[in-house]
Design a protein around this motif. Structure first.
Motif, short mmCIF file in Angstrom:
data_model
loop_
_atom_site.label_atom_id
_atom_site.label_comp_id
_atom_site.label_asym_id
_atom_site.label_seq_id
_atom_site.Cartn_x
_atom_site.Cartn_y
_atom_site.Cartn_z
N TRP A 1 26.14 52.65 30.54
CA TRP A 1 25.95 53.43 31.76
C TRP A 1 27.23 54.17 32.15
N ALA A 2 28.36 53.47 32.06
CA ALA A 2 29.65 54.10 32.39
C ALA A 2 29.91 55.29 31.47
N ARG A 3 29.60 55.15 30.20
CA ARG A 3 29.78 56.24 29.25
C ARG A 3 28.89 57.43 29.61
N GLY A 4 27.66 57.16 29.98
CA GLY A 4 26.75 58.23 30.38
C GLY A 4 27.24 58.95 31.63
N LEU A 5 27.68 58.17 32.60
CA LEU A 5 28.20 58.77 33.84
C LEU A 5 29.48 59.54 33.58
N LEU B 1 37.28 59.59 26.22
CA LEU B 1 37.01 58.25 26.73
C LEU B 1 35.54 57.87 26.60
N THR B 2 34.64 58.83 26.79
CA THR B 2 33.22 58.57 26.60
C THR B 2 32.97 58.04 25.19
N TRP B 3 33.62 58.64 24.24
CA TRP B 3 33.49 58.24 22.84
C TRP B 3 34.18 56.90 22.57
N LYS B 4 35.41 56.74 23.06
CA LYS B 4 36.23 55.58 22.73
C LYS B 4 35.84 54.29 23.47
N LEU B 5 35.21 54.40 24.63
CA LEU B 5 34.86 53.19 25.40
C LEU B 5 33.98 52.23 24.61
N ALA B 6 33.15 52.74 23.73
CA ALA B 6 32.25 51.88 22.96
C ALA B 6 33.00 50.93 22.03
N GLY B 7 34.27 51.21 21.76
CA GLY B 7 35.07 50.36 20.89
C GLY B 7 35.58 49.10 21.56
N ARG C 1 41.44 50.87 30.85
CA ARG C 1 42.54 51.16 31.78
C ARG C 1 42.71 52.67 31.98
N LEU C 2 42.71 53.43 30.88
CA LEU C 2 42.88 54.88 31.00
C LEU C 2 41.70 55.53 31.73
N THR C 3 40.51 55.04 31.48
CA THR C 3 39.34 55.56 32.20
C THR C 3 39.49 55.29 33.69
N THR C 4 39.88 54.08 34.03
CA THR C 4 40.06 53.71 35.43
C THR C 4 41.10 54.59 36.11
N VAL C 5 42.26 54.71 35.49
CA VAL C 5 43.34 55.50 36.08
C VAL C 5 42.92 56.97 36.19
#
Length: 147
Positions: free
Chosen positions: A14-18, A81-87, A94-98
């Motif tokens: 869901w986070a990746r989609g958003l 980040l959308t791509w990398k979060l799945a890893g 952390r980078l997504t949050t910041v």
């Protein structure tokens, strides 16, 4: 030979989609600014009645260019980040949050500088906060980023 695969939790999906939705907003904003540069000029002229026509035009051009660069960088960051979060790497969370929280803070500047995006800014900000919550609150998500 045993192969272990880690399933990406629903909250991360869901986070990746958003986050992809947020990325699309970073694509649309400069396009709208360019298309409505006349409106931007009118706003600048109203805010700065002492500016001449050349200075208003120059200020609008600077706003469009800086907006395109700023949102272009955020577009790339969001897509990466959308791509990398799945890893499941902790640095991606952390980078997504910041990046999302800073983007919410920076949106205050956009809000105060032009009424052009007053409808969109709170909506995108809410989506960005939701991304952060989805990456930190659910226990399955926390485990995903620590395993």
């Amino acid at each position: 030979m045993t192969m272990t695969t880690t399933r990406v939790p629903a909250a991360v999906q869901w986070a990746r989609g958003l986050l992809a939705l947020v990325a699309s907003s970073h694509l649309v904003v400069p396009i709208v600014m360019f298309a409505r540069e006349g409106t931007l000029r009118d706003e600048i002229a109203a805010q700065h009645p002492d500016f001449g026509a050349d200075e208003v035009a120059r200020s609008a051009a600077i706003a469009v260019t800086s907006g395109a660069v700023f949102h272009g960088v955020l577009l790339v960051v969001c897509l990466l980040l959308t791509w990398k979060l799945a890893g499941g790497r902790p640095w991606t969370r952390r980078l997504t949050t910041v990046s999302q929280l800073l983007s919410v803070v920076f949106s205050v500047f956009s809000w105060s500088s032009s009424a052009m995006f007053h409808v969109v800014i709170p909506l995108v900000g809410a989506v960005q906060i939701a991304v952060v919550v989805l990456l930190w609150a659910p226990p399955a998500t926390r485990r995903f980023f620590t395993e």
